[in-house]
Design an enzyme around this catalytic site. Structure first.
Site, PDB file in Angstrom:
ATOM      1  N   CYS A   1       0.730  -1.242   0.031  1.00 35.96           N
ATOM      2  CA  CYS A   1       0.041   0.046  -0.007  1.00 35.96           C
ATOM      3  C   CYS A   1       0.793   1.314   0.048  1.00 35.96           C
ATOM      4  O   CYS A   1       1.769   1.373   0.738  1.00 35.96           O
ATOM      5  CB  CYS A   1      -0.670   0.086   0.975  1.00 35.96           C
ATOM      6  SG  CYS A   1      -1.936   1.333   1.400  1.00 35.96           S
TER       7      CYS A   1
ATOM      8  N   HIS B   1      -9.118  -3.713  -2.328  1.00 37.70           N
ATOM      9  CA  HIS B   1      -8.342  -2.771  -1.489  1.00 37.70           C
ATOM     10  C   HIS B   1      -8.601  -1.491  -1.518  1.00 37.70           C
ATOM     11  O   HIS B   1      -8.730  -0.637  -0.522  1.00 37.70           O
ATOM     12  CB  HIS B   1      -6.600  -3.198  -1.919  1.00 37.70           C
ATOM     13  CG  HIS B   1      -5.579  -2.175  -1.450  1.00 37.70           C
ATOM     14  ND1 HIS B   1      -4.475  -2.801  -0.654  1.00 37.70           N
ATOM     15  CD2 HIS B   1      -5.381  -1.022  -1.454  1.00 37.70           C
ATOM     16  CE1 HIS B   1      -3.867  -1.830  -0.248  1.00 37.70           C
ATOM     17  NE2 HIS B   1      -4.454  -0.518  -0.599  1.00 37.70           N
ATOM     18  N   GLU B   2      -8.763  -0.872  -2.866  1.00 42.13           N
ATOM     19  CA  GLU B   2      -9.420   0.420  -2.964  1.00 42.13           C
ATOM     20  C   GLU B   2     -10.687   0.734  -2.028  1.00 42.13           C
ATOM     21  O   GLU B   2     -10.682   1.743  -1.612  1.00 42.13           O
ATOM     22  CB  GLU B   2      -9.189   1.100  -4.241  1.00 42.13           C
ATOM     23  CG  GLU B   2      -7.811   0.788  -4.982  1.00 42.13           C
ATOM     24  CD  GLU B   2      -6.653   1.183  -4.106  1.00 42.13           C
ATOM     25  OE1 GLU B   2      -7.160   2.183  -3.348  1.00 42.13           O
ATOM     26  OE2 GLU B   2      -5.617   1.099  -4.295  1.00 42.13           O
TER      27      GLU B   2
ATOM     28  N   HIS C   1     -10.168   0.980   1.294  1.00 40.00           N
ATOM     29  CA  HIS C   1      -9.530   2.257   1.890  1.00 40.00           C
ATOM     30  C   HIS C   1     -10.595   3.133   2.193  1.00 40.00           C
ATOM     31  O   HIS C   1     -10.949   3.886   3.224  1.00 40.00           O
ATOM     32  CB  HIS C   1      -8.881   3.060   0.839  1.00 40.00           C
ATOM     33  CG  HIS C   1      -7.221   2.324   1.050  1.00 40.00           C
ATOM     34  ND1 HIS C   1      -6.328   2.947   2.167  1.00 40.00           N
ATOM     35  CD2 HIS C   1      -6.581   1.960   0.211  1.00 40.00           C
ATOM     36  CE1 HIS C   1      -5.404   2.481   2.054  1.00 40.00           C
ATOM     37  NE2 HIS C   1      -5.567   1.892   0.945  1.00 40.00           N
TER      38      HIS C   1
END
Length: 179
Positions: A104, A146-147, A150
């Site tokens: 990341c 993953h995004e 976030h």
């Protein structure tokens, strides 16, 4: 034939939010204004992602708590996927759950084995407010998950468990950027 500009070519590189910054652990707000400010944010996200040599970047990683992310990421067959999603919703994460190395830009230089599904579908909008659906497999599916994490206030380190978590915590404490 008219050529499109390179994403981020007109954007400015912004400082990255690093692990420990509260903006990374707070859910981001829905975007309601699809005007020029959003277009500038997307350009800045691309510029910052490319400068940091990443494959994806969420708005809160540059301190903006808005539901937007960009990506320029290959899948496992080396097919390049390039784009952005505003107000994304992870509608499908299925298939085989694989543990793979994940890094990341908000934890520079570190990675840990993180479990993700090998198929993901994200729905949202373009910077112009047009609906978009993005399908990902393999590494690109990992990027999409993953995004989306976030924007929900989760970093991949929150998903790591056991000895991998303890090792990652030690690496974070030793990292130059965490001091």
């Amino acid at each position: 034939m008219r050529q499109r500009s390179i994403p981020g070519a007109r954007g400015r590189v912004r400082p990255l939010s690093l692990l420990g910054d509260p903006v990374l652990h707070a859910p981001c707000a829905e975007v309601t204004d699809f005007g020029p400010e959003l277009a500038r944010l997307v350009a800045d996200l691309f510029a910052t992602m490319y400068a940091a040599r990443g494959v994806g970047l969420a708005a809160n990683q540059i301190g903006v708590p808005s539901r937007v992310f960009v990506y320029d990421c290959p899948d496992d067959e080396e097919v390049r996927h390039l784009g952005h999603v505003v107000n994304p919703r992870l509608v499908t994460a299925d298939g085989i759950e694989l543990r793979g190395p994940e890094g990341c830009l908000s934890l520079p230089g570190l990675e840990a084995g993180t479990e993700r599904y090998d198929h993901a579908v994200v729905e949202g909008f373009t910077v112009d407010g047009e609906p978009v659906t993005v399908h990902g497999t393999g590494f690109f599916a990992r990027c999409l998950q993953h995004e989306c994490d976030h924007l929900a206030g989760t970093v991949y380190a929150d998903r790591v468990t056991g000895w991998r978590k303890r090792r990652l915590e030690r690496q974070v404490k030793r990292a130059d950027w965490s001091r």
